[in-house]
Design an enzyme around this catalytic site. Structure first.
Site, PDB file in Angstrom:
ATOM      1  N   LYS B  93      60.398   7.978  -5.946  1.00 32.06           N
ATOM      2  CA  LYS B  93      61.239   7.061  -6.730  1.00 32.06           C
ATOM      3  C   LYS B  93      61.927   6.000  -5.872  1.00 32.06           C
ATOM      4  O   LYS B  93      62.179   4.891  -6.330  1.00 32.06           O
ATOM      5  CB  LYS B  93      62.288   7.857  -7.513  1.00 32.06           C
ATOM      6  CG  LYS B  93      61.701   8.758  -8.591  1.00 32.06           C
ATOM      7  CD  LYS B  93      61.140   7.952  -9.738  1.00 32.06           C
ATOM      8  CE  LYS B  93      60.661   8.846 -10.887  1.00 32.06           C
ATOM      9  NZ  LYS B  93      59.924   8.061 -11.899  1.00 32.06           N
ATOM     10  N   GLU B 115      68.169   4.504 -16.265  1.00 31.89           N
ATOM     11  CA  GLU B 115      68.069   5.728 -17.045  1.00 31.89           C
ATOM     12  C   GLU B 115      67.601   6.827 -16.111  1.00 31.89           C
ATOM     13  O   GLU B 115      66.983   6.544 -15.079  1.00 31.89           O
ATOM     14  CB  GLU B 115      67.047   5.553 -18.168  1.00 31.89           C
ATOM     15  CG  GLU B 115      65.568   5.737 -17.754  1.00 31.89           C
ATOM     16  CD  GLU B 115      65.036   4.648 -16.810  1.00 31.89           C
ATOM     17  OE1 GLU B 115      65.676   3.583 -16.720  1.00 31.89           O
ATOM     18  OE2 GLU B 115      64.005   4.885 -16.152  1.00 31.89           O
ATOM     19  N   SER B 382      54.275  14.114  -5.330  1.00 34.05           N
ATOM     20  CA  SER B 382      55.245  13.048  -5.625  1.00 34.05           C
ATOM     21  C   SER B 382      56.687  13.381  -5.270  1.00 34.05           C
ATOM     22  O   SER B 382      57.497  12.495  -5.053  1.00 34.05           O
ATOM     23  CB  SER B 382      55.139  12.662  -7.097  1.00 34.05           C
ATOM     24  OG  SER B 382      55.336  13.807  -7.902  1.00 34.05           O
TER      25      SER B 382
END
Lengths: 263, 396
Positions: B93, B115, B382
């Site tokens: 991220k 969000e 990830s």
């Protein structure tokens, strides 16, 4: 000429302004929605906007979101509301508009949506999350009812022209940079947006978002052709779920008087 | 196959998918953002600054690790893991939030909103905002605030205001609604740092580009190790940002097959899943046309996955396009299979994967037997699994 255009023409000839009332279809129930439509008509609404409940209404504040949730609990669908339009159309010629999220129309089938709209007597549609840039599924000329697009205080003049060109019936001017809901005052942005739009078009201009009572409605119709009131009405319905019509009628009558007091 | 990597078109369309389905109020802001982003993309000083932070702050490049014991265990192809779990804040991220927050700085917008579902994107945004001295507000479903208390506290430590969202199902979908409503209201001063390759144009393109660093690195690394491209890329798909980041630099290499793994939750036969591309139908949610889990009448479904990061009824529009064009294949694995894969990797390699990434790993069990030892698979790991310890304890 569409019922909406005829309505605005008639009002203009009589030097009057339009009162457009929003309610969410199926809140609290579909039979009560029908009753509310007649109460709105009797109290002086010129045009009625029926919101179609959606799980994720992006442009709406807490009051209208909650009304969608209540209607969804009753499983109210677009098809149900079309059936209601057919019923109402047998009794009155008042212009009826749907306000709905694009996914509901997309899923229903755009072609079928407009076919049914025409057959059942719907006059116009507002799709807040469908800007004219994305409006390509059907040839515009082939759309049998009025498509009403929204203009916002943030719209550039280039976009105002695009919105004006695409809109039929009237143009919905969003009074503020924000979502639907009650506000204490009408933002100055509404006035300057109407001024900018007047230079581009002579189509009727109606102002909505945040218009919460007679005083604000009166202020808006000094410069606009119509005023749209939603959250304030939906809030009354939420507070009177068993028999909302009398109180809603009284409130809308007070809006009518305020609007008509402007000469 | 024609130039798949050249999309979207100037209006943000990937074939019929994508676009910009949002209220008029934010359309001008999206136009401004597109312009600013396309400028930054070509601006050497912006790219230099971003690269500086990616390398010296976020810890890039992340390793491509040959998982020898996992390879031996599965008795199939050679398995490489792209170690996004080793990036700062523990997931991919950060690649995107550094890019977007730097862009916000260039645009002169000092208020960042975002969000978050499980809190990974929220933490990554809070981190970038702290680094760049920006005000940050994160919307999080009230249900997720309760389930992910630790991440809420992390964001608060970083100086971010976390706003619990009590509307609708009180999860990620509603947090996105509320962030969009904030943006509609404060658009003139605020930058929306969206966490996945979804939403209105330019977000699916911009997030993909920021995440493409994953695939670009992996491509160089595998060529270095094996002197050839991999046969398969495998990544989990919720919104799909780590997957598109890995896939995109390989899109025009037709010999490389791509598999996106969605969450089947309690199983595809139940309603408790979020396998959007397998079970959904085209629809419009959160600003773009893409596959969507919805009812016959177009109401958005509530979803379930053990992994909060995959628990979302939509998917990025480029994935819908890759599915339609059959360039990528999309499959799903259940909660149970993902948990098994978590334990397998933890025991065999000493790496605890996030439950999201565990979905990608779980699919190897189905894929490996069909392949031979000369073939190569790159899996995007990830994120790391520390955030999931509570859930693992509950299921132990």
């Amino acid at each position: 000429m569409s019922r909406i255009s005829e309505k605005f023409k008639g009002l203009r000839e009589n030097n009057k302004k339009a009162l457009i009332a929003y309610i969410t279809a199926g809140d609290p129930t579909l039979p009560l929605t029908e009753k509310l439509v007649y109460a709105l008509l009797k109290s002086g609404a010129d045009i009625i906007e029926l919101g179609i409940p959606f799980s994720d209404p992006l442009a709406d504040g807490p009051i209208i979101q909650a009304s969608h949730q209540r209607a969804l609990k009753k499983n109210v669908s677009l098809a149900d509301v079309f059936a209601l339009v057919k019923k109402i159309r047998n009794k009155t010629e008042i212009p009826l508009i749907f306000m709905l999220s694009y996914n509901l129309m997309f899923r229903y089938g755009t072609q079928k949506f407009f076919k049914d709209a025409q057959e059942f007597g719907l006059d116009g549609v507002i799709v807040p999350d469908l800007p004219p840039d994305e409006w390509t599924p059907v040839k515009r000329s082939a759309v049998p009812i009025d498509m009403i697009f929204l203009a916002a205080p943030t719209s550039t003049s280039e976009r105002l022209e695009l919105i004006s060109d695409a809109s039929k019936g009237f143009i919905y001017l969003v009074s503020l940079t924000g979502i639907t809901g009650k506000r204490a005052t009408v933002s100055n942005a509404a006035f300057s947006l109407v001024e900018k739009m007047r230079k581009i078009t002579d189509k009727p201009l109606a102002v909505g978002f945040g218009i919460s009572g007679p005083k604000q409605a009166k202020a808006v119709v000094q410069y606009a052709d119509g005023v749209i009131v939603g959250s304030a009405i939906v809030d009354i319905i939420a507070r009177n779920p068993k028999a909302p019509a009398p109180k809603v009628g009284k409130f809308v009558a007070s809006l009518r008087r305020a609007i008509d007091s402007v000469k | 196959m024609t130039n798949l990597s050249g999309l979207p078109d100037s209006k943000g369309h990937f074939g019929e998918f994508g676009g910009r389905f949002v209220p008029e109020t934010i359309i001008p802001a999206l136009t401004e953002l597109t312009k600013a982003y396309l400028h930054a993309k070509e601006d050497p000083s912006f790219q230099e600054e971003l690269t500086y932070y990616l390398e010296n702050y976020a810890g890039r490049p992340t390793p491509l690790y040959f998982a020898k014991r996992l390879t031996e265990h599965l008795k199939g192809p050679k398995i490489y893991l792209k170690r996004e779990d080793l990036a700062h804040t523990g997931a991919h991220k950060i690649n995107n939030t550094l890019g977007q927050c730097l862009l916000a700085k260039k645009m002169g917008k000092n208020r960042i909103i975002a969000e978050t579902g499980a809190g990974q994107h929220g933490v990554a945004t809070a981190t970038a905002a702290a680094l760049l001295g920006q005000e940050c507000v994160v919307y999080m479903g009230a249900e997720d605030v309760r389930r992910q208390a630790l991440n809420v506290f992390r964001m608060e430590l970083l100086g971010t205001k976390v706003v619990p969202v009590t509307s609708g199902s009180k999860t990620l979908k509603d947090a996105i609604n509320e962030t969009m409503r904030d943006w509609i209201t404060n658009v003139e001063t605020t930058f929306y740092c969206l966490g996945s390759c979804m939403g209105p144009h330019p977000y699916p393109m911009m997030v993909r580009d920021f995440q493409s660093v994953i695939g670009k690195e992996a491509k160089g690394q595998i060529l270095n190790f094996e002197s050839r491209l991999p046969d398969y890329l495998v990544a989990c798909v919720g919104g799909g940002s780590n997957a598109i980041g890995l896939f995109h630099p390989f899109l025009d290499d037709s010999e490389v097959k791509m598999i996106g793994v969605e969450a089947a939750g309690l199983g595809l036969a139940t309603k408790e899943n979020c396998a959007t591309l397998e079970k959904g139908t085209p629809g419009v949610l959160h600003g773009s046309l893409s596959y969507l889990l919805q009812s016959k009448t177009g109401q958005v479904s509530s979803t379930h996955s053990i992994s909060a990061g995959l628990d979302y009824p939509g998917v990025g529009p480029e994935h819908s396009y890759l599915k339609e064009t059959k360039r990528a294949e999309y499959v799903s694995v259940t909660d149970k299979e993902a948990l098994e894969a978590f334990h397998l990797l933890t025991r065999l390699e000493g790496i605890m994967p996030a439950l999201e990434s565990s979905h990608a790993l779980a699919y190897l069990k189905k894929l490996a037997p069909k392949l031979d030892p000369t073939q190569i698979v790159v899996v995007c790991l990830s994120g790391r699994g520390d955030k999931d310890i509570e859930i693992l304890r509950e299921t132990a």
